[in-house]
Design a protein around this motif. Structure first.
Motif, PDB file in Angstrom:
ATOM      1  N   ARG A 171       0.857  -1.188   0.000  1.00  7.52           N
ATOM      2  CA  ARG A 171       0.000   0.000   0.000  1.00  7.52           C
ATOM      3  C   ARG A 171       0.891   1.237   0.000  1.00  7.52           C
ATOM      4  NH1 ARG A 171      -4.907  -1.614   2.609  1.00  7.52           N
ATOM      5  NH2 ARG A 171      -5.458  -3.621   1.675  1.00  7.52           N
ATOM      6  N   PHE A 172       0.669   2.103  -0.978  1.00 10.30           N
ATOM      7  CA  PHE A 172       1.444   3.339  -1.079  1.00 10.30           C
ATOM      8  C   PHE A 172       0.502   4.533  -0.919  1.00 10.30           C
ATOM      9  CE2 PHE A 172       3.946   0.289  -3.492  1.00 10.30           C
ATOM     10  CZ  PHE A 172       5.233   0.536  -3.052  1.00 10.30           C
ATOM     11  N   SER A 173       0.964   5.551  -0.234  1.00 12.27           N
ATOM     12  CA  SER A 173       0.220   6.804  -0.135  1.00 12.27           C
ATOM     13  C   SER A 173       1.205   7.913   0.199  1.00 12.27           C
ATOM     14  CB  SER A 173      -0.874   6.721   0.944  1.00 12.27           C
ATOM     15  OG  SER A 173      -0.296   6.503   2.216  1.00 12.27           O
ATOM     16  N   GLY A 174       0.750   9.134   0.051  1.00  5.75           N
ATOM     17  CA  GLY A 174       1.641  10.246   0.375  1.00  5.75           C
ATOM     18  C   GLY A 174       1.080  11.571  -0.091  1.00  5.75           C
ATOM     19  N   SER A 175       1.885  12.609   0.049  1.00  6.47           N
ATOM     20  CA  SER A 175       1.473  13.945  -0.359  1.00  6.47           C
ATOM     21  C   SER A 175       2.706  14.796  -0.624  1.00  6.47           C
ATOM     22  CB  SER A 175       0.605  14.609   0.721  1.00  6.47           C
ATOM     23  OG  SER A 175       1.356  14.829   1.900  1.00  6.47           O
ATOM     24  N   VAL A 176       2.498  15.836  -1.412  1.00  5.81           N
ATOM     25  CA  VAL A 176       3.529  16.843  -1.660  1.00  5.81           C
ATOM     26  C   VAL A 176       2.876  18.207  -1.436  1.00  5.81           C
ATOM     27  CG1 VAL A 176       5.109  17.872  -3.328  1.00  5.81           C
ATOM     28  CG2 VAL A 176       4.716  15.396  -3.349  1.00  5.81           C
ATOM     29  N   TYR A 177       3.511  19.019  -0.603  1.00  8.86           N
ATOM     30  CA  TYR A 177       3.003  20.340  -0.263  1.00  8.86           C
ATOM     31  C   TYR A 177       4.100  21.348  -0.563  1.00  8.86           C
ATOM     32  CZ  TYR A 177       1.566  24.177   2.900  1.00  8.86           C
ATOM     33  OH  TYR A 177       1.237  25.403   3.444  1.00  8.86           O
ATOM     34  N   ALA A 178       3.789  22.342  -1.375  1.00 10.91           N
ATOM     35  CA  ALA A 178       4.790  23.333  -1.779  1.00 10.91           C
ATOM     36  C   ALA A 178       4.158  24.720  -1.791  1.00 10.91           C
ATOM     37  CB  ALA A 178       5.364  22.995  -3.151  1.00 10.91           C
ATOM     38  N   GLY A 179       5.001  25.740  -1.578  1.00 12.41           N
ATOM     39  CA  GLY A 179       4.471  27.090  -1.599  1.00 12.41           C
ATOM     40  C   GLY A 179       5.527  28.127  -1.272  1.00 12.41           C
ATOM     41  N   LEU A 180       5.068  29.337  -1.016  1.00 15.15           N
ATOM     42  CA  LEU A 180       5.917  30.470  -0.655  1.00 15.15           C
ATOM     43  C   LEU A 180       5.576  30.926   0.747  1.00 15.15           C
ATOM     44  CD1 LEU A 180       5.773  32.565  -3.961  1.00 15.15           C
ATOM     45  CD2 LEU A 180       7.713  31.226  -3.116  1.00 15.15           C
ATOM     46  N   ARG A 181       6.614  31.308   1.516  1.00 21.51           N
ATOM     47  CA  ARG A 181       6.403  31.752   2.884  1.00 21.51           C
ATOM     48  C   ARG A 181       7.155  33.054   3.130  1.00 21.51           C
ATOM     49  NH1 ARG A 181       8.590  27.741   5.390  1.00 21.51           N
ATOM     50  NH2 ARG A 181       6.704  26.584   5.916  1.00 21.51           N
ATOM     51  N   PHE A 182       6.493  33.995   3.808  1.00 21.31           N
ATOM     52  CA  PHE A 182       7.141  35.223   4.272  1.00 21.31           C
ATOM     53  C   PHE A 182       7.295  35.132   5.782  1.00 21.31           C
ATOM     54  CE2 PHE A 182       6.593  39.245   6.490  1.00 21.31           C
ATOM     55  CZ  PHE A 182       7.704  39.947   6.010  1.00 21.31           C
ATOM     56  N   ASP A 213      12.406  37.839   5.474  1.00 14.56           N
ATOM     57  CA  ASP A 213      12.791  37.158   4.230  1.00 14.56           C
ATOM     58  C   ASP A 213      11.631  36.279   3.767  1.00 14.56           C
ATOM     59  OD1 ASP A 213      14.328  36.494   2.086  1.00 14.56           O
ATOM     60  OD2 ASP A 213      15.727  35.204   3.181  1.00 14.56           O
ATOM     61  N   THR A 214      11.712  35.877   2.514  1.00 16.40           N
ATOM     62  CA  THR A 214      10.760  34.919   1.951  1.00 16.40           C
ATOM     63  C   THR A 214      11.518  33.648   1.564  1.00 16.40           C
ATOM     64  OG1 THR A 214      11.034  35.841  -0.263  1.00 16.40           O
ATOM     65  CG2 THR A 214       9.229  36.714   1.073  1.00 16.40           C
ATOM     66  N   ASN A 215      10.783  32.546   1.494  1.00 16.68           N
ATOM     67  CA  ASN A 215      11.418  31.311   1.043  1.00 16.68           C
ATOM     68  C   ASN A 215      10.454  30.472   0.231  1.00 16.68           C
ATOM     69  OD1 ASN A 215       9.862  29.581   2.763  1.00 16.68           O
ATOM     70  ND2 ASN A 215      11.286  29.882   4.431  1.00 16.68           N
TER      71      ASN A 215
END
Length: 487
Positions: A171-182, A213-215
């Motif tokens: 059984r495989f599962s997962g997630s990817v979360y990406a974005g910009l942060r200040f 800063d932002t990342n």
């Protein structure tokens, strides 16, 4: 209808029930890892006898039960009428009498085998009962009929794909979360220049004070379960966490984290406390880079108990032990003095108040031990939060056709208090003062479903630390916007 008469009549054409699938730091670390290894060879304890489930028909809504009894009478009065038999099967499904529906549908196939929709419904019912092989048999034969309707073929393909996944040992599962942060203080540095050095007041260079800063950040989670056929409900569970954050200006705090865990998860019942839980023993490996340089690597083990003692109640108790090796470099010449051993325990509670409102609680403690008392610390944390699910109709109406209306939005707010006390004064900072930190941490997150797999996420956070030494006092406010993809 008298229940006894109904049961006897249904028993004449009901199939047999289908089988279902069924101390010193290193000594403490060694003991934890040994416990993980021992858990892999354990057999789960025999579960207590379950009480017989109540008759679903008796618990059904009176109107549904009346339609069910009426449809049953009509079927018995005219057993050769397939329309009446199918109507009874539909009424049986509505009151959760799945075996009664199966009996009726199988009798329809005995009269007329060329009914792909009936085979589809039988496959769906056996799937619901957990009899996946029987479900696959009916679904496969449904596709063999001539001129199968397109909607039937689509549903059959979806069921067969789900059956293949559920019957697989992997059984495989997962997630990817990406974005910009200040962040208003990306370096977690003091806001002013007044600090302590060697016990005296000193002035900190502006270069080392707080910097906004932002990342760009990416968080990846993956989980693999290998089901152990010899132990029903048991598996070998492995996870991988990858975190990447690249700053726009303050590259010295770029952060990369890789953490792997693996170990056996066993089903666990404790009569009188809960009958739905699991015990997970795992090994942990961690590697962290800060500012492009090795920061620390770690090896350890943990135990996790999950339990659902009541409806809408979820408890998770975790204990971990980690040995950490820190690495010095030109930017952090004393970093290796943090090398040591960390033990932690946490208790998390999720309690549903209504279908749309959940309260979360956290109690946690950690102990860090090194060869330098000013790097030893004991930390306590307590937190509370609320999760609220809702449907913002006024917004979905404005963007009709763009956002799904059947998936709820979610907003979570939380606050926590963290108290950290160190083992002794750092002579390079102030030989007369031992560091004591008190943190307030607040967060608010709103998740907006874009599709079944994609979610937009807006996050706000604030950390405020007061300390007995001005060197470690800071405030940071963050805002991030990103998207998550689940697989």
């Amino acid at each position: 209808m008298v229940p006894e008469v109904r049961n006897v009549a249904q028993a004449l054409c009901r199939p047999r029930k289908v089988a279902r699938r069924p101390a010193p730091r290193w000594a403490c670390l060694a003991a934890t890892l040994a416990l993980v290894a021992a858990l892999a060879g354990m057999a789960p304890q025999a579960a207590a006898q379950r009480a017989q489930a109540p008759d679903p028909v008796a618990q059904a809504d009176p109107a549904d039960r009346a339609r069910y009894d009426s449809a049953f009478k009509a079927m018995i009065a005219d057993p050769a009428n397939l329309d009446k038999t199918f109507a009874y099967a539909k009424a049986a499904i509505e009151v959760a009498d799945y075996e009664g529906a199966i009996a009726a549908l199988e009798r329809m196939l005995f009269i007329n085998p060329d009914l792909p929709r009936v085979r589809l419904e039988l496959g769906a019912l056996y799937f619901r009962l957990g009899s996946y092989e029987a479900a696959r048999s009916y679904l496969t034969t449904a596709l063999q009929a001539p001129d199968v309707p397109a909607d039937v073929r689509s549903r059959v393909d979806a069921f067969l794909a789900e059956i293949d996944e559920r019957l697989s040992q992997h059984r495989f599962s997962g997630s990817v979360y990406a974005g910009l942060r200040f962040q208003s203080n990306a370096t977690s540095a003091p806001g002013g220049t007044g600090v302590r050095a060697l016990g005296f007041d000193a002035t900190l260079d502006q270069e080392y004070t707080s910097k906004a800063d932002t990342n760009l950040f990416v968080v990846g989670n993956a989980k693999h379960n290998y089901l152990l056929q010899s132990l029903a409900g048991a598996s070998i569970e492995s996870t991988a966490l990858l975190y990447y954050a690249r700053q726009h200006k303050e590259r010295r705090v770029d952060l990369n984290v890789l953490e792997l865990t693996s170990g056996p998860r066993l089903p666990l019942d404790v009569p009188g406390l809960f009958d739905d839980g699991s015990l997970y023993g795992y090994a942990i490996g961690t590697y962290v880079e800060l500012g492009g340089d090795r920061y620390y690597s770690g090896l350890g083990g943990g135990m996790e108990l999950r339990a659902l003692p009541a409806e809408w109640t979820n408890i998770r108790l975790t204990a971990e032990s980690r040995a950490k090796q820190y690495h010095s470099n030109s930017v952090r010449p004393r970093n290796d003095q943090q090398t040591g051993f960390t033990s932690s325990v946490s208790l998390r509670l999720r309690q549903g108040l209504t279908e749309n409102l959940v309260v979360n609680g956290l109690l946690a403690a950690a102990r860090n031990e090194t060869d330098f008392d000013y790097n030893d610390y004991t930390e306590y944390a307590v937190g509370i939060g609320l999760d609220y699910l809702f449907q913002p109709g006024f917004i979905t109406d404005l963007v009709a056709g763009e956002l799904p209306k059947d998936l709820p939005w979610a907003t979570s707010v939380s606050v926590s208090r963290v108290l950290t006390g160190y083992g002794g004064p750092d002579p390079t900072v102030d030989p007369g003062t031992t560091r004591q930190d008190h943190d307030w941490r607040l967060s608010a997150i709103t998740a907006v479903p874009i599709s079944q797999s994609w979610t937009g996420i807006l996050s706000l956070g604030r950390t405020q630390r007061t300390s007995s030494l001005p060197n470690y006092q800071y405030t940071n406010t963050s805002v991030s916007l990103g998207a998550s993809w689940r697989f």
